[in-house]
Design an enzyme around this catalytic site. Structure first.
Site, PDB file in Angstrom:
ATOM      1  N   ALA A 111      -5.004   2.805  -1.854  1.00 31.92           N
ATOM      2  CA  ALA A 111      -4.376   1.566  -2.316  1.00 31.92           C
ATOM      3  C   ALA A 111      -2.865   1.614  -2.484  1.00 31.92           C
ATOM      4  O   ALA A 111      -2.220   0.564  -2.470  1.00 31.92           O
ATOM      5  CB  ALA A 111      -5.011   1.130  -3.637  1.00 31.92           C
ATOM      6  N   ALA A 112      -2.260   2.785  -2.708  1.00 29.17           N
ATOM      7  CA  ALA A 112      -0.815   2.829  -2.976  1.00 29.17           C
ATOM      8  C   ALA A 112      -0.026   2.377  -1.741  1.00 29.17           C
ATOM      9  O   ALA A 112      -0.445   2.627  -0.617  1.00 29.17           O
ATOM     10  CB  ALA A 112      -0.404   4.240  -3.380  1.00 29.17           C
ATOM     11  N   GLY A 114       0.246  -0.648  -3.269  1.00 33.32           N
ATOM     12  CA  GLY A 114      -0.384  -1.773  -3.951  1.00 33.32           C
ATOM     13  C   GLY A 114      -0.261  -3.118  -3.279  1.00 33.32           C
ATOM     14  O   GLY A 114      -0.708  -4.124  -3.835  1.00 33.32           O
ATOM     15  N   GLY A 115       0.331  -3.183  -2.088  1.00 35.58           N
ATOM     16  CA  GLY A 115       0.501  -4.477  -1.431  1.00 35.58           C
ATOM     17  C   GLY A 115      -0.803  -5.196  -1.177  1.00 35.58           C
ATOM     18  O   GLY A 115      -0.901  -6.418  -1.353  1.00 35.58           O
ATOM     19  N   CYS A 232      -2.208   0.951  10.725  1.00 35.63           N
ATOM     20  CA  CYS A 232      -0.964   0.447  11.312  1.00 35.63           C
ATOM     21  C   CYS A 232      -0.632   1.284  12.549  1.00 35.63           C
ATOM     22  O   CYS A 232       0.496   1.740  12.719  1.00 35.63           O
ATOM     23  CB  CYS A 232       0.173   0.442  10.299  1.00 35.63           C
ATOM     24  SG  CYS A 232       0.510   2.045   9.541  1.00 35.63           S
TER      25      CYS A 232
END
Length: 483
Positions: A111-112, A114-115, A232
């Site tokens: 998750a980091a 947090g976007g 990505c």
């Protein structure tokens, strides 16, 4: 642009006649994105007060482009009020395309910073639970700050290897997002340092990690639940082939179509051994086709019946390493302990000024710290976490001191004593810098106590009135830093 030759050959194969268009996009400026935090403000209301011109990201309902060369939205009081999150436009897509419903139990595995987790939390709107995990404790600290800044309280912030979570959360979650560690090919234009990292750890290295994470996450999803897998990168090994691997290991999963956009590209089943046509329902984002960086997404659903977890429990020897997946079960019974005791008077006295109902059974007091827990939590003994629930504040010598996280979770109309400053008031920046404020023109000296400081109606933090001076209680680690 000096790209690795092996990468160039792969992209020529993937893109064919579009390869030159892809290369040309490296000469174009990067795109800066801002995602409005709908947990605090509607899109319509933010557009009325936006300090800068914004251009809609056409495939994200609350996403906008801004001029990153001439605007500094990270140095504006609205940022400190949690009204928006700065995020690359393509990176907004995974959380947007995972269909969140009120009351869902949601896990963001990696998750980091947090976007994606903050968007998932905003869409839960205070219901259900958001579990946000990151293996790196240092990165998880930044994740926690962003979650609290956005005002999300129904949260667990964990820092564990995903496999260690399985015994605690077997078939617990309704939705899971996996923004997997990857070789970062889609970020080459945005961050040239990613090229060197790719040369050190390429697709083969990351595909092994991704296959482990996605099969571990599958065990934590309830039947009928959904996983959104994203990277990505462009690499088929990390994208279509990872999804192919899951489908072979887990026949109880299928690929779903997701809401489209004219710039999206279909997945490439021809880049896999099986050629499974279902892989065409996955999505690629190429930077020469859309105003964003490179991304890949796959939306998966777990079948309602006959889940593999049931087979694992029945015959664990058939599935190596899976025998302990129900060791602790879901453990979703009501919490015991502090929540069932009579709450301290100083806490109940403070909460009496809050226009919100709190369930005493969900209060968890650990030492002098008070937390408000999400409903139906499993026991978490033995795993590493940074936060469980909403941190309300601390009990100190017969008084209660509310936290920064509590301030950000509140809405102006929920608290009795407010100091609401217009964004043009110089006291807003003074408050964010940690300075005391003269508020004689706003409140009477007789009305001492805790005040919620707001900018244009949106909370920034607490202060405590003494005479006509407001003692600043803004969290030191969050303070405005002068350039």
């Amino acid at each position: 642009m000096n790209l690795p030759s092996a990468f160039e050959e792969k992209m020529k194969y993937l893109l064919g006649t579009e390869y030159d268009d892809y290369l040309n996009c490296f000469d174009e400026p990067r795109h800066y994105g801002l995602r409005i935090n709908t947990a605090k403000i509607s899109v319509e209301d933010f557009l009325k007060i936006s300090p800068w011109p914004l251009e809609k990201v056409p495939w994200i309902h609350n996403g906008f482009y801004y001029d990153g060369e001439n605007c500094q939205p990270a140095k504006h009081p609205y940022y400190y009020a949690g009204l928006y999150y700065l995020q690359e436009p393509s990176a907004m897509t995974p959380a947007d395309r995972l269909p969140i419903e009120p009351g869902d139990r949601v896990l963001d595995v990696c998750a980091a910073p947090g976007g994606k987790a903050t968007e998932l939390g905003a869409r839960l709107n205070g219901t259900g639970v958001l579990a946000a995990n990151d293996l790196s404790t240092s990165r998880a600290k930044g994740l926690l700050k962003n979650i609290e800044l956005m005002g999300i309280g129904n949260v667990l912030v964990l820092s564990e290897e995903p496999g260690k979570l399985i015994p605690y959360f077997t078939e617990y979650f309704d939705k899971i997002l996996i923004d997997a560690p990857c070789s970062g090919e889609g970020m080459f234009r945005k961050d040239r340092k990613m090229i060197r990292a790719w040369e050190e750890h390429g697709p083969d290295y990351f595909s092994k990690i991704q296959r482990s994470i996605i099969t571990q996450a599958a065990q934590m999803l309830r039947p009928g639940g959904m996983i959104l897998y994203s990277t990505c990168t462009f690499s088929p090994e990390e994208n279509e082939q990872t999804i192919e691997y899951l489908l072979k290991q887990r026949p109880d999963f299928d690929i779903c179509e997701m809401e489209g956009y004219e710039g999206f590209s279909q997945g490439l089943p021809e880049m896999t051994d099986s050629g499974d046509e279902r892989l065409r329902h996955t999505v690629r984002i190429f930077p020469h086709r859309m105003k964003g960086e490179g991304h890949f997404l796959a939306l998966l659903r777990k079948k309602e019946t006959g889940s593999l977890e049931e087979e694992m429990v029945a015959a664990p020897s058939t599935y190596p390493g899976a025998g302990s997946c129900r060791k602790s079960g879901a453990q979703t019974g009501a919490r015991t302990g502090a929540g069932r005791k009579k709450l301290p008077e100083e806490l109940t006295s403070f909460l009496a000024d809050i226009n919100r109902q709190f369930d005493p059974d969900r209060m968890d007091i650990r030492g002098d710290k008070v937390y408000y827990m999400p409903e139906g939590m499993p026991a978490l003994n033995g795993i590493r976490f940074l936060r469980t629930g909403l941190f309300l504040g601390e009990l100190k010598k017969k008084r209660f001191e509310p936290s920064q996280a509590f301030a950000m979770n509140l809405k102006k109309e929920e608290y009795a004593r407010i100091i609401d400053l217009p964004v043009s008031d110089e006291r807003v920046i003074k408050y964010l810098k940690g300075e005391t404020l003269d508020v004689e023109d706003l409140v009477s000296a007789k009305e001492k106590g805790w005040y919620l400081v707001c900018v244009d109606g949106y909370p920034l933090g607490f202060g405590k009135l003494a005479g006509q001076v407001l003692k600043n209680k803004y969290l030191p680690g969050w303070r405005w830093q002068s350039v």
